[in-house]
Design an enzyme around this catalytic site. Structure first.
Site, PDB file in Angstrom:
ATOM      1  N   ASP A 181      70.470   9.487   4.749  1.00 36.54           N
ATOM      2  CA  ASP A 181      70.264   9.366   3.528  1.00 36.54           C
ATOM      3  C   ASP A 181      68.923  10.333   3.225  1.00 36.54           C
ATOM      4  OD1 ASP A 181      72.268   7.479   2.789  1.00 36.54           O
ATOM      5  OD2 ASP A 181      71.090   6.190   4.169  1.00 36.54           O
ATOM      6  N   HIS A 192      66.979   3.964  11.388  1.00 37.35           N
ATOM      7  CA  HIS A 192      68.391   3.512  11.511  1.00 37.35           C
ATOM      8  C   HIS A 192      68.393   2.147  12.356  1.00 37.35           C
ATOM      9  CE1 HIS A 192      72.712   4.010  11.714  1.00 37.35           C
ATOM     10  NE2 HIS A 192      72.675   4.555  10.498  1.00 37.35           N
TER      11      HIS A 192
END
Length: 448
Positions: free
Chosen positions: A385, A326
């Site tokens: 996700d 991320h």
């Protein structure tokens, strides 16, 4: 003349004349991606809407810590626990919190929910003229078009006062589910040859209930399904001012343009596979892994295939393990932690435990494989996700709606930041770009 071949020739010319050497970015200390050299973000604004925290700075060194996400100062774990303990749905409460900066009492929440309920239906002829007459294969593009088209149905579209912008935002928050659902139904009918189902929003129902009501032919859903989808909406609603789509909202709105233009720009950003479109990429990657790894529980075999993915020898050749890593989070993504627990429950209920175990194994192995292949000490972990696609799939939601569902949720955060920018911005956002080409003499046609 074959004009189509010109595009290939033109592309080569463009690449030739737009290739800036990477050392030039170092020479001029360019903050590529608005990132500092240590990976931290360049500070370009202040906000009270959301807080994303994943590291601390100790003697100019970035030290990873467990991820933290707060909405208006309230920790996401506390917010979720609050409405779940009371066996309530939380998205409408979450929207109120983000927009107005404080939690509503029951009367305030009921009044706000009723306001959203009254604005869910699309304007007259909107569905036929703006959705059905030009069906799109990609629902995000259809959603952006529907937002831009909303300008034409607004009697006061260019007024950027707080009150008028709030009215426009509430209309969009209320109508996004119908825009996305009808966009999907149009795609399913006109492009896939399925029957066309257009269900009107259900009066008195929540956002999560209405989504399931409008995307399913029989309009049916269970309480458990609603609670899971509601949780996903809450977790995706806001992620600070620096995420790409929210920053796009603030950049575009800082020019003084209308609400619909700013939100459409945010949708275009969220569609990208490096942003909201990553959940689809995760599921596509998982299908590829399942097809090429014989023993899903064999750590060696799974690890070897992840190495191939990172070396651009497998999956889509991108070299990315989608859903791992991320831009901000290091040790953990708090949204991923919440979703992982829900994914485990769903796996048991639906009999998908073998697939869930493959997810958890990839989550476990990826940081080690990443460090070895990339020779990097960057700390990576599964992000939101990674498990969201699994949850959507378990709910039977079509993959075309994965990213639109993200948008249905994130419109809440976009709206809050849009209003904050209007109140506090005041200046158009205009960073600098240095021209490194220099002066070039004009050459007359006869000498070229």
């Amino acid at each position: 003349m074959n004009y189509e071949s010109l595009y290939s020739d033109y592309s080569e010319l463009i690449i030739k004349n737009n290739n800036i050497e990477s050392d030039m970015f170092v020479k001029y200390n360019v903050k590529r991606g608005l990132r500092n050299t240590d990976g931290t973000g360049v500070l370009v604004g202040l906000t009270e809407v959301g807080d994303v925290h994943a590291y601390i700075m100790d003697e100019n060194e970035k030290v990873p810590v467990e991820g933290r996400l707060r909405y208006r100062g309230i920790d996401i774990f506390d917010l979720v626990k609050g409405f779940q303990d009371e066996k309530r749905l939380g998205f409408e409460e979450c929207v109120y919190l983000l927009l107005f900066g404080e939690l509503p009492n029951k009367e305030e929440l009921d009044k706000f929910s009723a306001l959203l309920d009254s604005r869910r239906k699309l304007p007259r002829a909107f569905t036929e003229d703006m959705i059905l007459k030009a069906p799109s294969r990609d629902i995000m593009n259809k959603l952006a078009r529907a937002v831009l088209a909303s300008y034409s149905y607004d009697s006061n579209p260019d007024d950027t006062s707080v009150e008028n912008t709030l009215r426009q935002c509430i209309d969009l928050i209320a109508r996004f589910p119908a825009m996305a659902a009808y966009g999907y139904q149009a795609k399913s009918h006109y492009h896939d040859g399925n029957s066309l189902f257009l269900h009107s929003p259900k009066e008195g129902a929540s956002t999560a209930e209405n989504i399931l009501h409008m995307i399913r032919p029989d309009c049916s859903y269970t309480r458990s399904e609603v609670e899971i989808l509601d949780l996903l909406l809450v977790l995706h609603a806001e992620h600070g001012g620096g995420n790409n789509s929210t920053f796009a909202t603030r950049v575009v709105s800082s020019s003084g343009t209308d609400t619909y233009s700013a939100i459409a720009a945010a949708i275009g950003s969220l569609k990208g596979p490096k942003h909201g479109g990553a959940n689809i990429k995760v599921m596509q990657m998982m299908e590829n892994i399942k097809a090429n790894v014989k023993n899903w529980s064999d750590e060696g075999e799974v690890s070897d295939y992840l190495i191939k993915i990172l070396n651009k020898q497998a999956n889509d050749g991108s070299g990315l393990i989608y859903g791992v890593g991320h831009a901000v989070y290091t040790l953990s993504d708090p949204r991923g932690i919440v979703l992982k627990k829900k994914a485990q429950e769903l796996a048991k209920e639906t009999g998908n435990e073998e697939e869930y175990n493959l997810f958890t194994l990839i989550e476990k192995l990826s940081p080690e494989v990443f460090a070895r292949v990339k020779r990097s000490d960057k700390v990576v972990s599964a992000n939101v996700d990674f498990y969201s696609g699994f949850v959507y799939k378990s709910l039977g939601i079509p993959h075309e709606l994965y990213t639109p569902l993200f948008a249905i949720s994130r419109i809440a955060g976009w709206s809050a930041h849009l209003l904050e920018e209007i109140i506090n911005g005041g200046r158009i956002i205009r960073p600098a770009y240095k021209n490194v080409l220099g002066k070039v003499a004009y050459t007359p046609m006869k000498d070229r």
